[in-house]
Each structure stands twice: as C-alpha cells, then as structure tokens.
Design an enzyme around this catalytic site. Structure first.
Site, PDB file in Angstrom:
ATOM      1  CG  PHE A   1      -1.936  -1.359   1.174  1.00  0.00           C
ATOM      2  CD1 PHE A   1      -3.100  -1.002   0.276  1.00  0.00           C
ATOM      3  CD2 PHE A   1      -1.670  -2.431   1.985  1.00  0.00           C
ATOM      4  CE1 PHE A   1      -4.026  -2.242   0.307  1.00  0.00           C
ATOM      5  CE2 PHE A   1      -2.660  -3.323   1.892  1.00  0.00           C
ATOM      6  CZ  PHE A   1      -3.770  -3.434   1.059  1.00  0.00           C
ATOM      7  CG  LEU A   2       4.866   1.181  -1.539  1.00  0.00           C
ATOM      8  CD1 LEU A   2       5.418   2.126  -2.717  1.00  0.00           C
ATOM      9  CD2 LEU A   2       6.234   0.389  -1.273  1.00  0.00           C
TER      10      LEU A   2
ATOM     11  CB  CYS B   1      -1.508   2.920  -8.327  1.00  0.00           C
ATOM     12  SG  CYS B   1       0.381   2.358  -8.168  1.00  0.00           S
TER      13      CYS B   1
HETATM   14  C1  UGA Z   1      -1.630   4.811  -4.577  1.00  0.00           C
HETATM   15  C2  UGA Z   1      -2.053   4.642  -3.029  1.00  0.00           C
HETATM   16  O1  UGA Z   1      -2.273   5.705  -2.410  1.00  0.00           O
HETATM   17  C3  UGA Z   1      -0.953   3.724  -2.519  1.00  0.00           C
HETATM   18  O2  UGA Z   1      -1.696   3.338  -1.233  1.00  0.00           O
HETATM   19  C4  UGA Z   1      -0.874   2.446  -3.460  1.00  0.00           C
HETATM   20  O3  UGA Z   1       0.009   1.508  -2.553  1.00  0.00           O
HETATM   21  C5  UGA Z   1      -0.342   2.803  -4.521  1.00  0.00           C
HETATM   22  O4  UGA Z   1      -1.072   3.671  -5.281  1.00  0.00           O
HETATM   23  C6  UGA Z   1       0.033   1.542  -5.501  1.00  0.00           C
HETATM   24  O5  UGA Z   1      -1.026   0.666  -5.795  1.00  0.00           O
HETATM   25  O6  UGA Z   1       1.211   1.394  -5.763  1.00  0.00           O
HETATM   26  P1  UGA Z   1       0.288   6.473  -5.562  1.00  0.00           P
HETATM   27  O7  UGA Z   1      -0.254   6.402  -6.876  1.00  0.00           O
HETATM   28  O8  UGA Z   1       1.942   6.508  -5.229  1.00  0.00           O
HETATM   29  O9  UGA Z   1      -0.335   5.460  -4.147  1.00  0.00           O
HETATM   30  O10 UGA Z   1      -0.171   7.994  -5.236  1.00  0.00           O
HETATM   31  P2  UGA Z   1      -1.218   8.794  -4.414  1.00  0.00           P
HETATM   32  O11 UGA Z   1      -0.434   9.580  -3.332  1.00  0.00           O
HETATM   33  O12 UGA Z   1      -2.150   7.714  -3.913  1.00  0.00           O
HETATM   34  O13 UGA Z   1      -1.865   9.700  -5.420  1.00  0.00           O
HETATM   35  C7  UGA Z   1      -2.426   9.106  -6.439  1.00  0.00           C
HETATM   36  C8  UGA Z   1      -3.260  10.553  -7.325  1.00  0.00           C
HETATM   37  O14 UGA Z   1      -4.150  10.974  -6.663  1.00  0.00           O
HETATM   38  C9  UGA Z   1      -2.220  11.459  -7.631  1.00  0.00           C
HETATM   39  O15 UGA Z   1      -2.101  11.949  -9.093  1.00  0.00           O
HETATM   40  C10 UGA Z   1      -2.455  12.654  -6.717  1.00  0.00           C
HETATM   41  O16 UGA Z   1      -2.074  13.854  -7.167  1.00  0.00           O
HETATM   42  C11 UGA Z   1      -3.973  12.562  -6.614  1.00  0.00           C
HETATM   43  N1  UGA Z   1      -4.590  12.760  -5.408  1.00  0.00           N
HETATM   44  C12 UGA Z   1      -4.316  12.221  -4.172  1.00  0.00           C
HETATM   45  C13 UGA Z   1      -5.531  13.971  -5.550  1.00  0.00           C
HETATM   46  O17 UGA Z   1      -5.774  14.621  -6.596  1.00  0.00           O
HETATM   47  N2  UGA Z   1      -6.153  14.216  -4.190  1.00  0.00           N
HETATM   48  C14 UGA Z   1      -5.711  13.835  -2.993  1.00  0.00           C
HETATM   49  O18 UGA Z   1      -6.318  14.255  -2.230  1.00  0.00           O
HETATM   50  C15 UGA Z   1      -4.848  12.697  -2.973  1.00  0.00           C
END
Ligand code: UGA
Length: 476
Positions: free
Chosen positions: A199-200, A307
């Site tokens: 879940f990182l 992801c």
């Molecule tokens: C995501 C999950 O959060 C992790 O728990 C999971 O392990 C990972 O996918 C995976 O499957 O490997 P990640 O893709 O690294 O992690 O990034 P996030 O921080 O979750 O952000 C994803 C997207 O959502 C980004 O484009 C970010 O800008 C966007 N986001 C995030 C928003 O637009 N608003 C938010 O409040 C949070």
C-alpha cells in the site's frame, strides 16, 4: 466464523464482518499476557532468507527495508545496470530516503542482488513477486512478467518456498500461479502461494513501508501464515489474515475507493465553482466527521500515476467478469477525465485562444516527490495545448527528462522563474513544495500576461492577487 487463534503471540481481538479472517492488534499489554510470547520471540530471532523479484518501487523498497530490519534479502532483476547502481548504494528510482536504506542493507551484508532467479531462490524461505503489471490495451493488467517469473521459479525450485505476490495483480492470480506450477509438474509440497498486497505511495514509499496502516496477508495455508506473521512480527500495525482472493481484492478495493473519494471532491469542486462555495472548506467540514476523514479530499486536476487509473479499470473489469457493472467506477473515471478538460477550457476562455500564446507549465510529475510521469495530468494538458497551437515552456524539479523523451519539441526551463519568463499564462500542474515558495511579485514582473491558474489549490490567492496577477483555481 472468525477463528480465535493466537499466532505470533498476538491474540485475535476482532474480525467482525470479515469471513475467515483474523485481525491482530498490536497492543503491548495483550502481548505481555499472551501465552505464546516465548514462541513468538524464538521466531523473531531467526532471520529469514527473502528473495524479491523486480526492483521497481514496490520490490526495491520492500527488499531494502526488510534487509534494514535484519532479514537477508536478495533483490533479483534482469536489468544488470540497475543492480549495479543498487550495489553502489544508489537508488535507480527517485524516492526520498531510499538510497540511505539501501546503503544500510549493503553495509550489513543483508542486501544482495542477482540476475538469476534460480540462484536466488536456492535457500529462500519467501519469494516476493514484485514485477510490473502494466495495463494491456483492454485495461486489464498484463501478467506476462509475473507468469515468466513463476515459470522460472517452477523450473528451479528444489526446496520449499513461500511465493508471495506483492505486485498489484488481478483477483485470482494466486490460483493462476498454482495452476502454472501444477501444469509444470512441480510438487505442491514444495510451495505455497500467498497474497500480501503493498500500500506504499510513491514519493513517501520508505515512510509508508516503515509505518503501514495495516498488513494484509492472504493465505490458504497455516504454515505460510506463520512465516508471513514472523516476517512482519516487528510491525506494530493491525494485521488482517484472510484468504488469498480476499487479499487480492482488498488492494483493488482500496485504490479504487481512494480514487472515487478524490473524484467525489472534484465533483463537489465543480458545484463550488458555480455557487461560490470553497471546496477546501467543504473538504475540511466533511473531514471533521471521523467516518469520512479529511484524507484524500484534496480537490485538483485529478488522479494519475501508475496505480489508480490501472486499478479503477482493473476492478471494473473484475466486476464485469462477475456479471456486475460497477458503474460508480466509470463515473469516477469520467469526473477525472473531465476535470482536466474543464480546467483547460476555463484557461482558454480567459485567454481567448491558445494560438501563438506562450504558456508556462509548472510541474510535470503525476504528483510531487516523484519523477514518475505515468498518467500525469501534465501530459494531457501538453497534448491539448500543442493541438491548440500554444508555445509551451515547462519546468519540473526532477521529471523533465522523462517528458523530453515524449515531447522533445517543447521548451524546458531550468527553474520555475525561467519557465514563467514572458508567458501569457502560468499553469501550476503539480504541487511541488518549491512552487509554494515562489515570490509572486517577482513572478508578476517576469510574466507578460496576468493569468495564473493553480490546478492543485496550493498557492495563496492573497499572495497572487496582491502581486497584481489574476488567480484562478479549481473549486472556488
Ligand atoms: C496509490 C495509493 O495511495 C497507495 O496506497 C498504493 O500502494 C499505490 O497507489 C499503489 O497501488 O502502488 P500513488 O499512486 O503513489 O499511491 O499516489 P497517491 O498519493 O495515492 O496519489 C494518486 C493520485 O491522486 C495523484 O495523482 C495525486 O495527485 C492524486 N490525489 C491524491 C488527489 O488528487 N487528491 C488527493 O487528495 C490525494
């Protein structure tokens, strides 16, 4: 029925609502009282031989941290150059803090590398499969790399090993792995197959791996369960032990739920723009309800990365194959796609036309603290701006080289200020910390136009407006 067991010195507290699962809570007092604590200590002292196949975000971070925690870890990859970097104590991916963890593992001789699966698994207790599962053209994850790895394991397996999927794999992949090994004639007593999803988050991968919210172990076999509980015995977070298919589904459900949550607030942002409400305040007000939580309610250009887009589609497909049309996921995807289109349309409205206009883009990575541009919003915006005849000047602290390979025909600036020099409009796409520190008076002097569009709501309206610029953002 949930079983009351006390493996690894930690009794079951509850598992309500989860069939065939056990939830372990790490509470010091409970541990003290446990009759099995001695057994637990004995287990903890033995370092396990762990093999991690694939040195991408998931594999390398998992391997380096397990080595740092005292396990003997061999990271396997076909890319010898990548392994050479790791052996020099460098991280082949941009991930804050990872190089230091790699260096610790090397110093203690706990972190090894190999290009050979056969050599690496010779004395392995546990083999993690952490190779890529990119989306195929139809949206389903491409399992070619996983299958190849399983075949290699099947060809070289000589003693019992627990095979664990760490990559995000479709529901049923554990069964597929067993089928492949079975067809190869591998003795079923030589292996068991476990799902232990990761879940990182990129950009905070080291922190997330050291401090997970939970560990999910999907097993169909008690021996494998004990091995995994031993491996993770130093963690103080809840551990959910469930069957393998449920663990595979937890991963998809979690990512898809977070993506839906973001799309929900982005839907609210559209309403806010029309009625004069402020989406940050809506998110704050909603987040004060502990059932909702304020996390992942940041409105903006939407979700990208390797992801969420893949897993939302993946879960949709899973639903489809089970005869369930998960419409909500398609709606979330639509909001996500529309968010960029709507934003760019607003910019065009203010500019009149993009033709011949000079546009400064701040941020290319799909989010801050990573150089990953997979499904980055910047790429969607660049495509539209190019079609509309804009001249683009882009900046990102670490991701420019990746975008250059795709768009060699746009201009890349060495700094945010340079990117905004003489532009008609500034567009902030990724909320890097350094952009929040920009001196707006200097920016206003550099720009020839007066428009600043903040796609991540990370600048202060007062700062921008008091510098004489016009501030536009999503959701207010
Ligand atoms: C995501 C999950 O959060 C992790 O728990 C999971 O392990 C990972 O996918 C995976 O499957 O490997 P990640 O893709 O690294 O992690 O990034 P996030 O921080 O979750 O952000 C994803 C997207 O959502 C980004 O484009 C970010 O800008 C966007 N986001 C995030 C928003 O637009 N608003 C938010 O409040 C949070």
């Amino acid at each position: 029925m949930n079983k009351k067991i006390s493996l690894d010195g930690v009794p079951v507290l509850n598992g309500a609502g989860v069939i065939d699962s056990k939830v372990f809570e790490s509470t010091r007092d409970i541990r003290k009282n446990s009759e099995e604590i001695t057994k637990n200590r004995t287990r903890k002292t033995r370092a396990l031989n762990v093999v991690v196949i694939g040195t991408g975000y998931v594999g390398l971070v998992t391997g380096a941290i397990l080595a740092d925690q005292g396990q003997t870890v061999t990271c396997v990859d076909t890319d010898a150059e990548k392994l050479a970097l790791i052996n020099r104590g460098e991280s082949p991916i941009y991930e804050p803090g990872l190089a230091e963890v790699i260096q610790n593992g090397l110093k203690n001789n706990r972190l090894l590398t190999s290009t050979s699966i056969a050599d690496a698994i010779e004395n392995a207790d546990i083999v993690f499969i952490a190779v890529g599962t990119p989306p195929s053209p139809d949206g389903t994850p491409d399992l070619t790399a996983v299958i190849k790895v399983v075949q290699s394991i099947g060809e070289s397996i000589k003693q019992h090993v627990t095979i664990v999927t760490k990559s995000t794999v479709p529901v049923g992949t554990g069964n597929l792995i067993e089928e492949i090994l079975d067809k190869m004639g591998v003795d079923p007593n030589l292996y068991d197959v476990v799902s232990c999803p990761e879940f990182l988050r990129e950009g905070s991968a080291v922190h997330d791996t050291l401090h997970p919210d939970r560990i999910i172990i999907g097993v169909n076999d008690e021996g494998a369960e004990i091995k995994l509980l031993t491996l993770y015995s130093r963690y103080r977070c809840p551990v959910l032990v469930t069957n393998r298919t449920s663990a595979e589904l937890v991963k998809y459900a979690s990512n898809a739920f977070l993506a839906v949550k973001i799309s929900f607030i982005n839907g609210i942002s559209r309403i806010c723009e029309e009625c004069g409400a402020n989406v940050d305040d809506i998110a704050a007000g909603m987040g004060m309800d502990s059932r909702i939580s304020p996390k992942f309610l940041q409105a903006g250009l939407g979700w990208g990365g390797s992801c969420f887009p893949k897993d939302v589609q993946g879960l949709s497909k899973v639903g489809g194959t089970m005869g369930f049309d998960f419409e909500m996921l398609r709606a979330a995807e639509k909001i996500n796609t529309d968010q960029v289109l709507h934003f760019v349309a607003r910019i065009k409205r203010e500019l009149g036309s993009f033709t011949g206009k000079r546009v400064g883009l701040l941020g290319l990575a799909f989010k801050p603290n990573t150089d990953d541009i997979r499904d980055a919003k910047s790429l969607e915006i660049i495509e539209i701006l190019k079609q509309e005849g804009a001249e683009i000047v882009a900046h990102d602290p670490v991701a420019m080289d990746h975008v250059k390979a795709l768009h060699p025909d746009i201009t890349y600036a060495n700094s945010a200020e340079e990117a905004l020099h003489d532009v008609d409009v500034a567009i902030l796409v990724t909320e890097w910390a350094e952009y929040k520190q920009l001196n707006m008076d200097r920016i206003a002097n550099l720009m020839r136009g007066k428009l600043l569009f903040d796609g991540r709501r990370c600048l202060r309206r007062e700062d921008v407006e008091s510098a004489g610029l016009r501030y536009f953002t999503i959701g207010s």
